[in-house]
Write a protein that holds these residues in place. Structure first.
Motif, PDB file in Angstrom:
ATOM      1  N   PRO A 210       0.939  16.003   2.023  1.00 13.16           N
ATOM      2  CA  PRO A 210       1.481  14.640   1.944  1.00 13.16           C
ATOM      3  C   PRO A 210       1.458  13.893   3.267  1.00 13.16           C
ATOM      4  N   PHE A 211       1.424  14.615   4.390  1.00 13.28           N
ATOM      5  CA  PHE A 211       1.391  13.954   5.696  1.00 13.28           C
ATOM      6  C   PHE A 211      -0.035  13.828   6.213  1.00 13.28           C
ATOM      7  N   GLY A 212      -1.013  14.154   5.378  1.00 15.22           N
ATOM      8  CA  GLY A 212      -2.414  14.027   5.775  1.00 15.22           C
ATOM      9  C   GLY A 212      -2.842  12.575   5.837  1.00 15.22           C
ATOM     10  N   LEU A 213      -4.126  12.347   6.017  1.00 16.69           N
ATOM     11  CA  LEU A 213      -4.645  10.985   6.078  1.00 16.69           C
ATOM     12  C   LEU A 213      -4.197  10.208   4.846  1.00 16.69           C
ATOM     13  N   GLN A 214      -3.701   8.996   5.071  1.00 12.27           N
ATOM     14  CA  GLN A 214      -3.171   8.189   3.983  1.00 12.27           C
ATOM     15  C   GLN A 214      -4.174   7.186   3.433  1.00 12.27           C
ATOM     16  N   THR A 215      -5.180   6.831   4.212  1.00 15.54           N
ATOM     17  CA  THR A 215      -6.073   5.733   3.839  1.00 15.54           C
ATOM     18  C   THR A 215      -7.483   6.198   3.504  1.00 15.54           C
ATOM     19  N   ALA A 216      -7.717   7.500   3.454  1.00 14.32           N
ATOM     20  CA  ALA A 216      -9.063   8.002   3.199  1.00 14.32           C
ATOM     21  C   ALA A 216      -8.998   9.339   2.481  1.00 14.32           C
ATOM     22  N   ILE A 217     -10.106   9.696   1.843  1.00  9.58           N
ATOM     23  CA  ILE A 217     -10.293  11.001   1.215  1.00  9.58           C
ATOM     24  C   ILE A 217     -11.223  11.818   2.101  1.00  9.58           C
ATOM     25  N   LEU A 218     -10.835  13.050   2.382  1.00  9.06           N
ATOM     26  CA  LEU A 218     -11.668  13.943   3.179  1.00  9.06           C
ATOM     27  C   LEU A 218     -12.559  14.806   2.288  1.00  9.06           C
ATOM     28  N   ASP A 219     -13.757  15.105   2.784  1.00  5.71           N
ATOM     29  CA  ASP A 219     -14.603  16.105   2.147  1.00  5.71           C
ATOM     30  C   ASP A 219     -15.222  16.964   3.244  1.00  5.71           C
ATOM     31  N   GLN A 220     -15.418  18.241   2.956  1.00  7.19           N
ATOM     32  CA  GLN A 220     -15.864  19.192   3.968  1.00  7.19           C
ATOM     33  C   GLN A 220     -17.249  19.719   3.631  1.00  7.19           C
ATOM     34  N   HIS A 221     -17.850  20.500   4.553  1.00  8.95           N
ATOM     35  CA  HIS A 221     -19.226  21.005   4.387  1.00  8.95           C
ATOM     36  C   HIS A 221     -20.135  19.847   3.962  1.00  8.95           C
ATOM     37  N   PHE A 222     -19.988  18.691   4.603  1.00  8.38           N
ATOM     38  CA  PHE A 222     -20.442  17.454   3.990  1.00  8.38           C
ATOM     39  C   PHE A 222     -21.957  17.387   3.819  1.00  8.38           C
ATOM     40  N   HIS A 223     -22.689  17.386   4.911  1.00  8.68           N
ATOM     41  CA  HIS A 223     -24.146  17.328   4.766  1.00  8.68           C
ATOM     42  C   HIS A 223     -24.734  18.709   4.539  1.00  8.68           C
ATOM     43  N   GLN A 224     -24.034  19.742   4.955  1.00  9.17           N
ATOM     44  CA  GLN A 224     -24.511  21.097   4.697  1.00  9.17           C
ATOM     45  C   GLN A 224     -24.721  21.322   3.203  1.00  9.17           C
ATOM     46  N   ARG A 225     -23.824  20.789   2.384  1.00  6.83           N
ATOM     47  CA  ARG A 225     -23.895  20.997   0.937  1.00  6.83           C
ATOM     48  C   ARG A 225     -24.207  19.717   0.166  1.00  6.83           C
ATOM     49  N   GLY A 226     -24.685  18.680   0.859  1.00  7.57           N
ATOM     50  CA  GLY A 226     -25.144  17.472   0.191  1.00  7.57           C
ATOM     51  C   GLY A 226     -24.084  16.778  -0.636  1.00  7.57           C
ATOM     52  N   ARG A 227     -22.922  16.501  -0.026  1.00 13.18           N
ATOM     53  CA  ARG A 227     -21.792  15.970  -0.789  1.00 13.18           C
ATOM     54  C   ARG A 227     -21.591  14.467  -0.645  1.00 13.18           C
ATOM     55  N   LEU A 228     -22.581  13.763  -0.147  1.00 18.38           N
ATOM     56  CA  LEU A 228     -22.422  12.318  -0.014  1.00 18.38           C
ATOM     57  C   LEU A 228     -22.247  11.664  -1.381  1.00 18.38           C
ATOM     58  N   GLY A 229     -22.993  12.103  -2.375  1.00 20.09           N
ATOM     59  CA  GLY A 229     -22.832  11.543  -3.717  1.00 20.09           C
ATOM     60  C   GLY A 229     -21.446  11.789  -4.271  1.00 20.09           C
ATOM     61  N   ARG A 230     -20.900  12.978  -4.027  1.00 28.39           N
ATOM     62  CA  ARG A 230     -19.558  13.307  -4.518  1.00 28.39           C
ATOM     63  C   ARG A 230     -18.502  12.427  -3.876  1.00 28.39           C
ATOM     64  N   LEU A 231     -18.619  12.204  -2.568  1.00 26.50           N
ATOM     65  CA  LEU A 231     -17.619  11.375  -1.899  1.00 26.50           C
ATOM     66  C   LEU A 231     -17.757   9.919  -2.324  1.00 26.50           C
ATOM     67  N   LEU A 232     -18.988   9.454  -2.528  1.00 29.15           N
ATOM     68  CA  LEU A 232     -19.169   8.102  -3.068  1.00 29.15           C
ATOM     69  C   LEU A 232     -18.453   7.973  -4.404  1.00 29.15           C
ATOM     70  N   ASN A 233     -18.645   8.947  -5.259  1.00 34.41           N
ATOM     71  CA  ASN A 233     -18.005   8.929  -6.570  1.00 34.41           C
ATOM     72  C   ASN A 233     -16.491   8.844  -6.438  1.00 34.41           C
ATOM     73  N   ALA A 234     -15.935   9.606  -5.499  1.00 30.70           N
ATOM     74  CA  ALA A 234     -14.482   9.652  -5.330  1.00 30.70           C
ATOM     75  C   ALA A 234     -13.923   8.315  -4.869  1.00 30.70           C
ATOM     76  N   ILE A 235     -14.545   7.699  -3.860  1.00 33.29           N
ATOM     77  CA  ILE A 235     -13.971   6.461  -3.305  1.00 33.29           C
ATOM     78  C   ILE A 235     -14.220   5.260  -4.197  1.00 33.29           C
ATOM     79  N   LEU A 236     -15.070   5.409  -5.209  1.00 37.76           N
ATOM     80  CA  LEU A 236     -15.283   4.310  -6.153  1.00 37.76           C
ATOM     81  C   LEU A 236     -14.345   4.400  -7.351  1.00 37.76           C
ATOM     82  N   GLN A 237     -13.526   5.453  -7.418  1.00 34.21           N
ATOM     83  CA  GLN A 237     -12.553   5.533  -8.490  1.00 34.21           C
ATOM     84  C   GLN A 237     -11.489   4.456  -8.296  1.00 34.21           C
ATOM     85  N   PRO A 238     -11.064   3.826  -9.374  1.00 38.24           N
ATOM     86  CA  PRO A 238     -10.201   2.648  -9.233  1.00 38.24           C
ATOM     87  C   PRO A 238      -8.845   2.918  -8.603  1.00 38.24           C
ATOM     88  N   ASP A 239      -8.294   4.113  -8.764  1.00 38.16           N
ATOM     89  CA  ASP A 239      -6.943   4.377  -8.274  1.00 38.16           C
ATOM     90  C   ASP A 239      -6.937   5.356  -7.107  1.00 38.16           C
TER      91      ASP A 239
END
Length: 675
Positions: A210-239
């Motif tokens: 709960p005390f983590g970043l408040q204004t962003a979603i974190l993703d790890q192993h980002f380019h190692q595992r090709g997760r740019l599409g996943r993070l795009l999907n997450a930040i485009l969710q309406p809520d």
């Protein structure tokens, strides 16, 4: 005089106590790995020493397979493995500390909810900690074990009193209040841009720290595992928060007061901003196939990269230190127009697995080649051998040209001798396996045929050869070291071999972007040729370019990366630093054309599709009660600021009391002076 001096001393002590109001701690999300990030973590932990002691607490919660119960055998194994990490962390701290500082790391056996409520475990969460290090594994299990427990509350207290919280892999992913939980069932990198692919936890029952970043979603192993599409999907969710931070493996970043700075380790941190130009509000849901969830489509996502060096990013202002985004930006895609008289051009990301007569891309191409005397050429380039090329050609010929006259041409690997095209061709199908084995000199006759009006379908590795420049690399290797070179080191300047292409179109292309994790090559093309639009093609999808413009065909999205207005630099590791690149996502059937980027643009959000896919929930038997739950909102969770026992006063009453004592001391001093 002695009484006055005593009063002044008392006032000074009260002021000192007041000034010791604790400052919230530092977050250090790390994208994966250990040895490459220990030094960066240790430097921060040593700087946070208390009384010349660097006390570290290691949390192995993500190691567990279940948040409710694990076997004794699993607990023993987890503790043994975690003890090895504890030792490494302590030794790294010792290397960073100089006398009189000393280091000590202890391991807290916190795997399940019962552990999180155990007084013996809680007794290890002491006020004298300099830092907490959370190990990798499964962040969802770790947070299910912590949510709403005394341990979570105590961790919040420690953070509010200045304790550093670091974590690698899953331990890093836990450090945003809205947490990336992974892919939902039946989703992976290849279909990550389908609505519902990303599972984001941001409810009272399911969340990150709960005390983590408040204004962003974190993703790890980002380019190692090709997760740019996943993070795009997450930040485009309406809520969900509409800003995403992707931390690559073997890399860490310091995060304090919602500002990212001090990247350390080997690679990069990527920031995706769908808020500034309202990309999240403008997202559209496009049905590409009946019976399947829709694809996402949006424009003007801001992209920034941080590498080691004096670079930072303010998540609240959504501003990189390198440059601020423009309030408004008009763009044009002039390269998506063909010369007069040229044939249609279809550039596909890989059609091999969907070669049927009903394929919409093949249907469109056949529409440009209809003639009573159809004669196609199927040309293979970039194959390791003639035999491998013939196997693929047979599949294409059987499925797309069974009733046509077909001339087959195979260009030997790295052979630059121009191909000889037969007269009267009505269509050219150019296929490729490995861009590094192609010599574009062999394709010069194809350019002449195309300018004379012959349509071309270029698939897979053949497609980028027709652009202005291309990355001369083969498919991403399964070997770990070679894959790291292809996916992560490609974000270092000079690690991608970029060669001139045939330049049928004045842009760059990279095929199999999502499925084969080609993001590093894609970014390299955009970084090294920022004046050109970089297009990412995906499997079963093609970019169709005609004299009237361009559109997407197939069943997946196409992405564009535009660095024409971006600010560029290099980090101390020679890694890319980018501020304010623009990323667009186009769905099948859409025209590929930019939209005005404007901070004042207002959208009426499209209705959110309803999905029937099941989602994971906490078992009813372990749902935390409302009274035990940390204060977390569904969009931007807000931590409870509960001061720890024996901590310096941090409430308004402490402020009032301290100021009152100071005022009393001052009045008393004035009284004695007058006397």
């Amino acid at each position: 005089m002695k009484f006055r001096a005593l009063l002044l001393l008392l006032a000074s002590l009260c002021l000192a106590a007041f000034l010791r109001v604790p400052t919230p701690g530092l977050l250090i999300p790390m994208g994966g790995g250990y040895s490459d990030v220990y030094a960066g973590f240790s430097a921060a932990a040593v700087a946070n020493a208390k009384n010349n002691q660097v006390n570290l607490l290691v949390l192995p919660g993500p190691y567990a397979s279940d948040a409710i119960s694990i076997t004794d055998a699993e607990r023993a194994t987890n503790l043994k493995d975690a003890e090895e990490r504890r030792y490494q962390i302590e030794e790294a701290c010792k290397r960073a500390a100089t006398p009189p500082l000393t280091c000590r790391a202890i391991l807290a056996p916190l795997f399940t909810r019962a552990d999180a409520e155990n007084p013996a475990t809680l007794s290890l969460l002491t006020d004298d900690l300099a830092a907490v290090f959370i190990l990798g594994g499964d962040q969802t299990v770790a947070m299910l074990a912590l949510a709403g427990t005394p341990a979570e509350t105590r961790l919040m207290e420690l953070y509010q009193n200045g304790v550093i919280f670091a974590g690698t892999s899953a331990g890093g992913g836990m450090q945003s209040a809205a947490m990336m939980a992974g892919y939902n069932p039946n989703y992976a990198a290849d279909n990550a841009l389908t609505f519902g692919a990303a599972d984001v936890w941001h409810s009272p029952e399911k969340h990150g720290l709960p005390f983590g970043l408040q204004t962003a979603i974190l993703d790890q192993h980002f380019h190692q595992r090709g997760r740019l599409g996943r993070l795009l999907n997450a930040i485009l969710q309406p809520d969900a928060p509409h800003v995403g931070v992707g931390v690559d493996a073997y890399t860490g970043v310091l995060a304090q007061n919602e500002t990212l700075r001090g990247v350390f380790g080997l690679y990069t941190v990527t920031i995706l901003d769908a808020e500034t130009y309202h990309a999240a509000d403008g997202v559209q849901y496009v049905q590409a196939e009946a019976g399947r969830p829709p694809l996402l489509s949006t424009r003007n996502i801001l992209v920034s990269l941080l590498s080691p060096g004096d670079f930072s990013y303010d998540l609240i202002a959504r501003a990189a230190s390198l440059a601020l985004p423009a309030p408004s930006l008009e763009r044009r895609f002039e390269a998506l127009r063909l010369p007069e008289g040229a044939g249609a051009l279809l550039l596909a990301g890989d059609l091999f697995t969907s070669l049927t007569s009903s394929n919409p891309i093949l249907t469109a191409f056949s529409g440009y080649t209809k003639d009573k005397n159809e004669h196609w050429a199927i040309i293979a380039i970039g194959y390791p051998s003639e035999a491998s090329a013939r196997r693929v050609i047979e599949t294409y010929q059987t499925n797309i040209a069974p009733e046509k006259t077909v001339t087959v041409l195979i260009v030997p690997a790295n052979d630059g001798a121009p191909v000889t095209l037969p007269a009267g061709l009505t269509g050219i199908v150019l296929i490729g396996k490995d861009q590094s084995k192609a010599n574009i000199a062999a394709l010069e006759p194809i350019r002449q045929a195309w300018l004379a009006g012959t349509p071309i379908l270029a698939d897979n590795a053949a497609a980028p050869l027709l652009g202005a420049f291309y990355s001369a690399h083969g498919p991403t290797s399964k070997d770990a070291e070679e894959a790291e070179l292809a996916t992560q080191k490609s974000f270092w300047q000079g690690k991608t071999d970029i060669r001139p292409g045939l330049a049928l179109v004045n842009l760059t292309l990279e095929p199999q972007l999502l499925a084969d994790n080609r993001f590093g090559r894609w970014f390299s093309l955009a970084y090294n040729h920022p004046d050109l639009l970089a297009i990412g093609l995906n499997r079963d999808t093609a970019l169709e370019i005609t004299a009237s413009g361009a559109r997407v065909l197939g069943v997946n999205d196409i992405l564009t990366l535009d660095f024409r207005s971006a600010a560029l630099a290099l980090g101390t590791n020679n890694g890319f630093v980018v501020a304010n690149g623009l990323l667009d996502v186009f769905a099948p059937g859409e025209q590929v054309a930019p939209a005005t980027a404007d901070v004042n643009t207002a959208f009426t959000p499209a209705p959110t599709p309803m999905l029937s896919a099941p989602t994971a929930t906490l078992p009813a038997t372990i749902l935390p009660t409302a009274s035990a739950l940390p204060s977390v909102s569904t969009v931007f969770p807000t931590p409870v600021t509960t001061p720890a026992a024996e901590s310096a006063p941090s409430t308004p009453w402490g402020l009032i009391f301290g100021l009152g004592l100071i005022l009393a001391a001052g009045l008393a001093a004035k009284f004695f002076k007058q006397q």
